[in-house]
Structures are given as C-alpha cells and as structure tokens.
Design a protein around this motif. Sequence first.
Motif, PDB file in Angstrom:
ATOM      1  N   SER A 129       0.833  -1.204   0.000  1.00 40.67           N
ATOM      2  CA  SER A 129       0.000   0.000   0.000  1.00 40.67           C
ATOM      3  C   SER A 129       0.867   1.254   0.000  1.00 40.67           C
ATOM      4  CB  SER A 129      -0.936   0.006   1.212  1.00 40.67           C
ATOM      5  OG  SER A 129      -1.896  -1.019   1.109  1.00 40.67           O
ATOM      6  N   LEU A 132       2.368   1.668  -3.453  1.00 37.24           N
ATOM      7  CA  LEU A 132       1.359   2.132  -4.407  1.00 37.24           C
ATOM      8  C   LEU A 132       1.062   3.615  -4.282  1.00 37.24           C
ATOM      9  CD1 LEU A 132      -0.999  -0.954  -4.233  1.00 37.24           C
ATOM     10  CD2 LEU A 132       0.082  -0.086  -6.320  1.00 37.24           C
ATOM     11  N   SER A 136       2.427   3.448 -10.048  1.00 37.07           N
ATOM     12  CA  SER A 136       1.132   2.968 -10.544  1.00 37.07           C
ATOM     13  C   SER A 136       0.947   1.476 -10.275  1.00 37.07           C
ATOM     14  CB  SER A 136       1.027   3.224 -12.046  1.00 37.07           C
ATOM     15  OG  SER A 136       1.909   2.383 -12.759  1.00 37.07           O
ATOM     16  N   PRO A 137      -0.315   1.022 -10.133  1.00 35.48           N
ATOM     17  CA  PRO A 137      -0.573  -0.402  -9.875  1.00 35.48           C
ATOM     18  C   PRO A 137       0.000  -1.319 -10.938  1.00 35.48           C
ATOM     19  CG  PRO A 137      -2.551   0.889  -9.455  1.00 35.48           C
ATOM     20  CD  PRO A 137      -1.553   1.824 -10.085  1.00 35.48           C
ATOM     21  N   HIS A 167      -7.579   0.522  -1.306  1.00 39.68           N
ATOM     22  CA  HIS A 167      -7.544   0.289  -2.746  1.00 39.68           C
ATOM     23  C   HIS A 167      -8.883  -0.235  -3.250  1.00 39.68           C
ATOM     24  CE1 HIS A 167      -3.237   0.655  -2.070  1.00 39.68           C
ATOM     25  NE2 HIS A 167      -3.343  -0.301  -1.155  1.00 39.68           N
ATOM     26  N   THR A 171      -8.172  -3.745  -7.762  1.00 39.99           N
ATOM     27  CA  THR A 171      -6.725  -3.694  -7.525  1.00 39.99           C
ATOM     28  C   THR A 171      -6.309  -4.787  -6.549  1.00 39.99           C
ATOM     29  OG1 THR A 171      -6.676  -1.301  -7.901  1.00 39.99           O
ATOM     30  CG2 THR A 171      -4.823  -2.254  -6.704  1.00 39.99           C
TER      31      THR A 171
END
Length: 246
Positions: A129, A132, A136-137, A167, A171
């Motif tokens: 987390s 992120l 970017s994911p 999220h 995701t």
Amino acid sequence: MEGIHIDDGAHNVLVTTDDVDTCTACLDEGNPDHRAELTVTYPNESAEQSGFGDHSRMQPAKKGLISIGDTMRSATAASGSGPDFTGAVAQDAIADPTNLQRLGTSISEFCQRWDDSGYDIYVCFDSLSALLEYTSPEVVFQFCHVLTKRLESVDATAHFHLDPESHADETVATFQSIFDQVVGEETEASTMDVDYEEASDDDIAALAEDWSEEASYSIVGGTYDRPDEVTEATDDDIEQTLAERL
C-alpha cells in the motif's frame, strides 16, 4: 500462532490484516539459528509494530532492514560500500521510493548472500500500500511478479502487507492473483482492466530501464544468468511483456 496457518509450499503470501500476530506467524518458522529475516519498510510504516513481528519471540541469526524514503540513512549507505553482512544486523536505505530497480537489486543481494550461507530466508514487505502511493498499480504488479519469482528461486518465504481498505476491489483482486496464499480479507472482484497508458515511461524505466541488461538481471538473477547479447526493447516489446505478465 493459533488461528493463523501458512500453507506448506506457500513461498509468497499476501497479508491483508494489520495485527502483529499475523506478521509474526509468517516469520516465525524453523530454527532461529538458521533463520535470516529481511524487512522492507516505508516512512509511514513501523518495523517496531509489524516489520519484525513480536520481539518477545526467539530472534533470528540474521536480520536485514531496507528503509525506503529514508534520506539520512540513504546518504550514509551511498557513502559506504553497501550493507555490512558480517554482523547479525545489516541495513540498506533507498532515498527514492520510485526506484524499483534499486529496491529489487537490494532485496536480491540480501537473499543471495544469505542463501549462499545456507540460511532459511524470510521476508516482510511492509507495505505494498505504501509502494502504491508512489508508483502505478501496473508497474507495482510487474515488479511484484518479478520479485516473487526471484524470492522463490532462493526458497525464501515472503509476505507482503496490503491494506484492502486503501484500494479498489479490482486492484486488491489483481494483487491476490500473484500470491500463493492470502491471509486475511479476500475480495472476489474481477481483476483490473489494465490500461498501459496509465504507466508512464518514467514508471517503466524505474522498474526495468527499458529491460536493459543491468536492470533486468539485477532483480531476477546474478550475472551468470545474463545472455551474451542484450538488445534494448521497444515500446511495443515492453507493452507485450506487461501484457503477458498481467
């Protein structure tokens, strides 16, 4: 740890709870005299609370700490010759939290050193987390895919913390697909529909530097694994590689 079970053969585990007991259960396996633990932490995370699990347990023979976004420690690390692996505790620091190539290289070095010395390797990544927040994911997913394969290659047992409340369900579901096991809350949502345009050229370069020789093989293996010739990938090659991995 009662109520928490890590499956046999689960090399890479996604943890979606925030309690210390879960982190401890993922780390506290085998003979402490043969165990080496590596924790990756970010500025807003606390190794005192989760990264090293419960301090009352038997401590491992070797500990490692990689601090991300720690400017003071990273300046000290840059002035030296890298982590000192001769003692019981080794530390590294990376100032730029978007530099995934540097992070992958550091994790790989810790694991290779300990694997060569015959230790059982356990890794706590605290947390996805936090990562992120900076990248970017799509790029983080690709990084995790490569990293988990690298950890598996040295028979490491790793767990990665993720806060599902931070999220979208898509995701979380996408990251669940990388791991051998999920401990904690799971989502049944569909995986996210990847839009490659969301990953900028700088994001891709931070991870793979156009899949150059140094970046690609510093994460997934040693110099002996490298091919004799490496050519620079085009934008189409990068997109195809991401498409195959996602």
